[in-house]
Design a protein around this motif. Structure first.
Motif, short mmCIF file in Angstrom:
data_model
loop_
_atom_site.label_atom_id
_atom_site.label_comp_id
_atom_site.label_asym_id
_atom_site.label_seq_id
_atom_site.Cartn_x
_atom_site.Cartn_y
_atom_site.Cartn_z
N LYS A 250 -1.96 -35.87 40.56
CA LYS A 250 -1.14 -35.58 41.75
C LYS A 250 -0.98 -34.07 41.97
O LYS A 250 -0.92 -33.60 43.11
N TYR A 253 -4.07 -33.22 43.74
CA TYR A 253 -4.18 -33.87 45.06
C TYR A 253 -2.79 -34.37 45.48
O TYR A 253 -2.47 -35.55 45.31
N MET A 256 -2.14 -37.80 47.15
CA MET A 256 -2.60 -39.07 46.54
C MET A 256 -1.45 -40.10 46.54
O MET A 256 -0.35 -39.80 46.09
N TRP A 272 -8.12 -45.34 46.92
CA TRP A 272 -8.07 -43.88 47.13
C TRP A 272 -8.96 -43.18 46.10
O TRP A 272 -9.73 -42.27 46.44
N LEU A 273 -8.85 -43.59 44.83
CA LEU A 273 -9.64 -42.95 43.76
C LEU A 273 -11.14 -43.11 44.04
O LEU A 273 -11.92 -42.17 43.87
N GLU A 275 -12.61 -43.69 46.94
CA GLU A 275 -13.00 -42.88 48.12
C GLU A 275 -13.09 -41.40 47.74
O GLU A 275 -14.06 -40.71 48.07
N LYS A 276 -12.08 -40.90 47.01
CA LYS A 276 -12.05 -39.47 46.64
C LYS A 276 -13.20 -39.12 45.70
O LYS A 276 -13.67 -37.98 45.66
N ALA A 277 -13.69 -40.12 44.94
CA ALA A 277 -14.84 -39.87 44.05
C ALA A 277 -16.14 -39.86 44.85
O ALA A 277 -17.23 -39.74 44.27
N GLY A 278 -16.05 -40.03 46.16
CA GLY A 278 -17.22 -39.89 47.04
C GLY A 278 -18.05 -41.16 47.17
O GLY A 278 -19.21 -41.10 47.58
N LYS A 280 -17.30 -44.07 49.02
CA LYS A 280 -17.16 -44.94 50.20
C LYS A 280 -18.53 -45.09 50.85
O LYS A 280 -19.20 -44.08 51.11
N SER A 322 -14.40 -38.67 37.21
CA SER A 322 -13.70 -37.82 38.18
C SER A 322 -12.22 -37.64 37.83
O SER A 322 -11.65 -36.58 38.05
#
Ligand code: FAD
Ligand code: EPU
Length: 348
Positions: A250, A253, A256, A272-273, A275-278, A280, A322
């Motif tokens: 947090k 980010y 988050m 979210w994790l 998606e944020k790890a790229g 999606k 990540s």
């Protein structure tokens, strides 16, 4: 009871993978379940009870007997304070929710459009939009397949937790859920705490029908329709991590999403994790991470079980690299003869 040999499981699970079962049979009564378990022809075969197959990943052909739950019937009684519903386990969950809302028995509306059967709902204590099955469950009736006895477990005895219950633990084997008892309070209070329902919270009064409609609208916008794009809903659970790890992520980010989860723990949003790890939209063979909801893995049309397994492994490894967070799959993995797990399948 109709039995079919060497049949494709494609129509019987929502991932839509082209896997086969040695035999498939319907059970329309508790007696059918007992007869199947006592039948000499099936005695040595591994057996798997399937509702709508919306929380299952068949990792390979199933060398056993798939028993489809087709137990039907709903009865309602009332006291001054509650509606009490006794529902056979083979009824469709969403149709039950729709029927209760239409008949002015509110309380289940936040759980609209969850695929699957009523009898599967207690197993992982289905939940959505601020309500879990355990908030409305009075009892679960379970057939013990050795003795033939039907036991009634109170909601407390079901030991419900987040995506968990006694049916994933000590009663995992040798039992079939045959009915679920629900109790709905006549003094109904809307549950509007979940962020996505906040538009409704601003209105002076809100009906169960309006919540039902809103939940269906949100779900249709985010989640892929399994009849169009194969999937099994959230593939992973939202992880509960040490608050020290949660706070560290947090700090990096601040936006988050994170929720308190008991002593020194935090619940994070797996979507979210991912998606944020790229990841999606990431594709592997015919499997992909859904573009609108990264927690859902999809069959784009011709995925093999291996594609889904390898994609799931890639997601777990990437999120760990990540953020240092281990994702655990919510979807139940089936091997050739018994339940398995991502870890076991990948070690082979
Ligand atoms: P199945 O997948 O057929 O079975 C699941 C497990 O239960 C298997 O291990 C099976 O052997 C066992 N089982 C089934 N019936 C019985 C029985 N009668 N007795 C003993 N064991 C049995 N889940 C949520 O909690 N919240 C959601 O918001 C949600 N959204 C979803 C959205 C989509 C698009 C999809 C595809 C799935 C979603 N899910 C959600 C997951 C799924 O809908 C639930 O887990 C549902 O309860 C599964 O029901 P089913 O009948 O398909 O069970
Ligand atoms: N998020 C992202 N990117 C994504 C997906 C989600 O950033 O790709 C963020 C959202 O913006 C939000 C948070 O993650 O801040 C949570 O997202 P959402 O509200 O969509 O819920 P979820 O945690 O992804 C859970 C359940 C669902 C349930 C919904 C609604 C689990 C594993 N999943 O999803 O259940 O319908 O909440 O209550 O708990 C299921 O179990 O199969 C399932 C679909």
């Amino acid at each position: 009871m109709k039995a079919h040999s060497n049949t494709s499981l494609k129509p019987f699970h929502t991932f839509g993978l082209d896997v086969h079962a040695k035999e498939i049979i319907d059970a329309q009564s508790p007696e059918d379940f007992l007869a199947i378990w006592r039948d000499d022809r099936y005695k040595t075969l591994p057996k798997l009870i399937v509702g709508e197959g919306s929380n299952l990943l068949f990792c390979e052909d199933f060398k056993g007997l798939v028993v489809l739950n087709r137990l039907k019937g709903i009865s309602v009684s009332e006291t001054d304070t509650h509606w009490h519903l006794h529902v056979a386990s083979g009824e469709n969950w969403h149709e039950l929710v729709r029927w209760t809302v239409e008949h002015n028995m509110p309380g289940l509306e936040n759980l609209a459009l969850i695929p699957g059967l009523v009898g599967s709902a207690p197993i992982q204590n289905i939940g959505a939009y601020g309500v879990e099955l355990n908030d409305r469950c009075e009892y679960v009736d379970v057939l013990h397949l050795d003795s033939g006895d039907i036991l009634r477990l109170s909601a407390k005895e079901c030991a419900f937790g987040y995506r968990d219950s006694v049916f994933k633990q000590s009663l995992k084997h040798g039992h079939v859920i045959v009915a679920v008892g629900l109790q709905l309070e006549k003094a109904w209070e809307p549950v509007l705490g979940y962020g996505a329902l906040s538009d409704l919270a601003a209105k002076p009064s809100v009906s169960a029908q309006a919540i039902f409609d809103k939940v269906c609208e949100i779900r249709r916008a985010k989640l892929p329709d399994p009849y169009v794009l194969g999937n099994a809903g959230s593939f992973f659970k939202n992880p509960v991590v040490a608050a020290s790890l949660g706070n560290k992520i947090k700090a990096k980010y601040p936006a988050m999403p994170a929720y308190p989860a008991g002593d020194h723990q935090m619940k994070l949003a797996a979507g979210w994790l991912i998606e944020k790890a790229g990841l999606k939209g990431h594709k592997l063979g015919g499997a992909a991470v859904h573009e609108k909801q990264a927690l859902v893995l999809i069959n784009t049309g011709d995925a093999s079980a291996q594609d889904v397994v390898q994609l799931a492994k890639h997601v777990v490894d990437t999120v760990y690299q990540s953020f240092g967070v281990e994702l655990e799959h919510e979807v139940r993995f089936m091997g050739a003869e018994e339940e398995t797990s991502l870890e076991t399948v990948c070690q082979r």
